[in-house]
Design an enzyme around this catalytic site. Structure first.
Site, PDB file in Angstrom:
ATOM      1  N   GLU A 172       0.814  -1.218   0.000  1.00  0.00           N
ATOM      2  CA  GLU A 172       0.000   0.000   0.000  1.00  0.00           C
ATOM      3  C   GLU A 172       0.848   1.269   0.000  1.00  0.00           C
ATOM      4  O   GLU A 172       0.445   2.291  -0.563  1.00  0.00           O
ATOM      5  CB  GLU A 172      -0.944   0.010   1.212  1.00  0.00           C
ATOM      6  CG  GLU A 172      -2.084  -1.002   1.137  1.00  0.00           C
ATOM      7  CD  GLU A 172      -1.710  -2.357   1.698  1.00  0.00           C
ATOM      8  OE1 GLU A 172      -2.583  -3.251   1.730  1.00  0.00           O
ATOM      9  OE2 GLU A 172      -0.535  -2.546   2.102  1.00  0.00           O
TER      10      GLU A 172
ATOM     11  N   MET B  54      23.920   9.140   3.878  1.00  0.00           N
ATOM     12  CA  MET B  54      23.819  10.418   4.578  1.00  0.00           C
ATOM     13  C   MET B  54      24.045  10.236   6.076  1.00  0.00           C
ATOM     14  O   MET B  54      24.672  11.068   6.729  1.00  0.00           O
ATOM     15  CB  MET B  54      22.467  11.068   4.317  1.00  0.00           C
ATOM     16  CG  MET B  54      22.356  12.489   4.867  1.00  0.00           C
ATOM     17  SD  MET B  54      23.517  13.644   4.090  1.00  0.00           S
ATOM     18  CE  MET B  54      22.558  14.149   2.653  1.00  0.00           C
TER      19      MET B  54
END
Length: 652
Positions: free
Chosen positions: A113, A541
């Site tokens: 979903e 990161m």
């Protein structure tokens, strides 16, 4: 029953100024005039889609009696002009899937979903139409929370339809029950629980009206299973009843004139452009404003493509990883003209030290944004396009009266900064492939007509820095929420909406592993996206922050996608992205050498009948520069590690 999110006012296109009593919902709506300029084939494909949607809508709008709520829902979606729904069936929503079987509506069966939600967002961002996703109750609905929050933060028009347990079971902790209205109240512009099948057309019309007008945003419609099964009548168009919902689209003339006077008197102005300019379809008007004022332009992460990178007046992107010139221009400005921007912390750095000598003109369709972070000397509430149009008229009057600013000294200073501190990068010391080079070449080969959807992290910043964006709608990313896993499903939605346009997902090896199951959807549904995995073997990161702020203590950031343990010789890649791509029905390629980069990208560009994944094996320690550390002042920007720009005495 409905729940309105009153935390902020919604915003959007000047065509929607009619407000809540405007009659039929605008539906999926046409793509804005400034959408991506498609190729002739893409234009024909888009025209075919719009023609089909119109004919389907006309047929669906005929009144009918004695149908189920589910049939009414599907007819409402057809009537409002929906082209495609991304979703997965389940028990509570299953009644709605039965009439979908006979509908001309296209349903794309995703694998999760979350993928449905991000696909709807990518579709909306690329086309300018409302994206639609569908899920069942409980975990199906809760899996939509992240994409709903993502769309809310980035002001993306989306309608999510969820099934709910039968009305009598609500509140009993029934199987697969979740209070999705309560859960999503903070991250939707509005949400509904439909308790009467007769209300379905009205609620669907209102949902699309809310999503696409004012400040765009996501709207959720939750429908219990028994309501979908109930017998009802259908008629279209319904009456829209949204008391109090009257977004202001036209700016106040007095405020516009005051803004024009400030611009005409400024000596160091900056046009600070945010994503609201793209939402309003105001790129052409922005270009005219820039030319008229002669002022430099900075485009935030959400506004890349709103003003051509090739234009001399474009200083680039400001913010934590913006370039030195853009960041410093904001700091040294005597006037900021903020258009559809929200003074986000990633742009301002330490707020108290941001642009200390600048007066602020802040134009935004959402009054809640004005003054929220930075006091506005001239606040303007209105749609960005309407505001710029009126500002152009007011500025011409100032110029005719002889009030034209002299910006020569300002531009001399800006050009000096731009010359001394250009964007750049170093090659990894270990001889591995440079991720910046890969992305730079990808942008050069795919070109400015392609759409680029990015995940979140280092690759996102490099894609924003090293690809040249010339047109609106060509840069899709999760800016506000920063959702890892956004790229692949968003690219899928964008490619469905713009079938004649090349769509690249630029992803990291961490992001890619969150939603790459949607490549199976792409392969089965015939949605040939292209994916560049910038594989540095780590959560890049986070690793960069560990290098800079945690003394190189790399706690739980190594992913093993290069193979072997940290520091060990390369062994088995887990997973092997080429093998994984092939297992998911895609073409898998790998590149580890600078000499092969162009050839591999061109090979991927030549494949148009299947999704393609390229595993670019890049250096682990490449970092994103420039950088303003979190919580630091923009005055403390580093052009590179341990390299602080020097601004001499007497400089503006």
């Amino acid at each position: 029953m409905s729940t309105t999110n009153t935390g902020r006012t919604a915003a959007a296109h000047p065509s929607s100024a009619a407000g809540p009593s405007a009659g039929p919902a605008p539906g999926a709506g046409p793509a804005p005039a400034t959408a991506v300029a498609p190729s002739e084939a893409a234009a024909q494909a888009t025209l075919g889609v719009e023609t089909t949607a119109r004919s389907m809508a006309e047929a669906a709008a005929e009144p009918v009696s004695g149908i189920t709520g589910a049939q009414s829902l599907v007819r409402s979606l057809e009537a409002v002009g929906v082209e495609v729904v991304f979703g997965i069936p389940g028990g509570a929503i299953l009644p709605a899937y039965d009439p979908l079987f006979d509908s001309a509506l296209r349903h794309v069966l995703v694998r999760h979903e979350q993928g449905a939600g991000h696909a709807a967002t990518g579709y909306a961002q690329a086309t300018g139409r409302v994206g639609v996703c569908m899920a069942t109750s409980g975990p199906g609905a809760t899996n939509l929370v992240t994409p709903l929050a993502d769309a809310y933060m980035d002001s993306v028009p989306m309608v999510a339809i969820t099934g709910q347990v039968p009305t009598a079971a609500i509140g009993t902790d029934a199987f697969q029950e979740a209070d999705i209205r309560g859960i999503t109240m903070p991250v939707t512009k509005h949400n509904f629980l439909v308790t009467d099948a007769a209300e379905i057309p009205q609620k669907i019309a209102e949902a699309f009206h809310l999503a696409s007008t004012g400040r765009p945003g996501p709207v959720l419609v939750d429908i219990p299973k028994d309501v979908l099964q109930a017998t009802t009548d259908f008629s279209w168009p319904p009456r829209i009843d949204l008391p109090g919902y009257k977004p202001t689209t036209r700016p106040h003339g007095k405020q516009v004139r005051e803004a024009a006077a400030l611009i005409a008197a400024a000596r160091q102005p900056v046009l600070y452009v945010g994503g609201g300019v793209l939402k309003a379809g105001a790129a052409e008007e922005l270009a005219e404003l820039a030319e008229l004022t002669g002022a430099p332009v900075v485009t935030t992460l959400m506004a890349r493509g709103a003003f051509p990178d090739s234009h001399r007046q474009n200083l680039g992107m400001p913010g934590m990883h913006g370039n030195v010139t853009a960041v410093t221009a904001l700091q040294k400005a005597d006037l900021l003209v903020a258009l559809g921007a929200r003074f986000d912390d990633r742009v301002t750095g330490e707020l108290s030290s941001f642009a200390p000598n600048a007066a602020v003109v802040h134009a935004d369709i959402d009054p809640a944004e004005i003054g929220k972070n930075r006091k506005a000397d001239v606040p303007i509430v209105g749609d960005a396009k309407a505001t710029i149009v009126e500002l152009l008229t007011a500025l011409r009057a100032e110029h005719e009266a002889g009030r034209t600013p002299d910006l020569d000294a300002w531009w001399e200073q800006l050009e000096d900064w731009r010359t001394r501190y250009p964007l750049g990068y170093d090659w990894p010391e270990d001889g591995m492939l440079s991720p910046q080079y890969v992305i730079e070449r990808l942008g050069a080969i795919a070109g400015p007509d392609a759409i680029y959807a990015s995940g979140v992290g280092q690759h996102q910043m490099w894609a924003a820095q090293f690809i040249s964006y010339e047109k609106p709608g060509t840069w899709l990313n999760s800016g506000g929420l920063g959702t890892m896993g956004y790229a692949v499903p968003a690219a899928m939605g964008a490619k469905y909406g713009m079938p004649g346009t090349t769509v690249w997902a630029i992803d990291g090896d961490g992001c890619f592993q969150m939603t790459n199951q949607e490549l199976a959807t792409c392969a089965i549904e015939g949605i040939p996206i292209k994916v560049a995995v910038i594989n540095n073997g780590n959560l890049g990161m986070v690793r960069q922050w560990q290098t800079l702020f945690y003394e190189g203590r790399y706690s739980n950031t190594h992913l093993n996608t290069h193979g072997g343990k940290e520091g060990a010789p390369r062994q088995v890649r887990i997973p092997d992205f080429v093998t994984l791509a092939e297992a998911l029905g895609c073409v898998g390629l790998r590149c580890e050498s600078k000499d092969d980069v162009d050839a591999v990208i061109e090979k991927a560009m030549a494949i148009n009948d299947a999704p393609v994944v390229i595993d670019f094996i890049v250096g682990s320690d490449a970092q994103v520069w420039p950088m303003v550390a979190a919580g630091a002042s923009n005055d403390e920007i580093l052009a590179a590690r341990d390299v602080r720009p020097v601004f001499g005495e007497g400089q503006v």
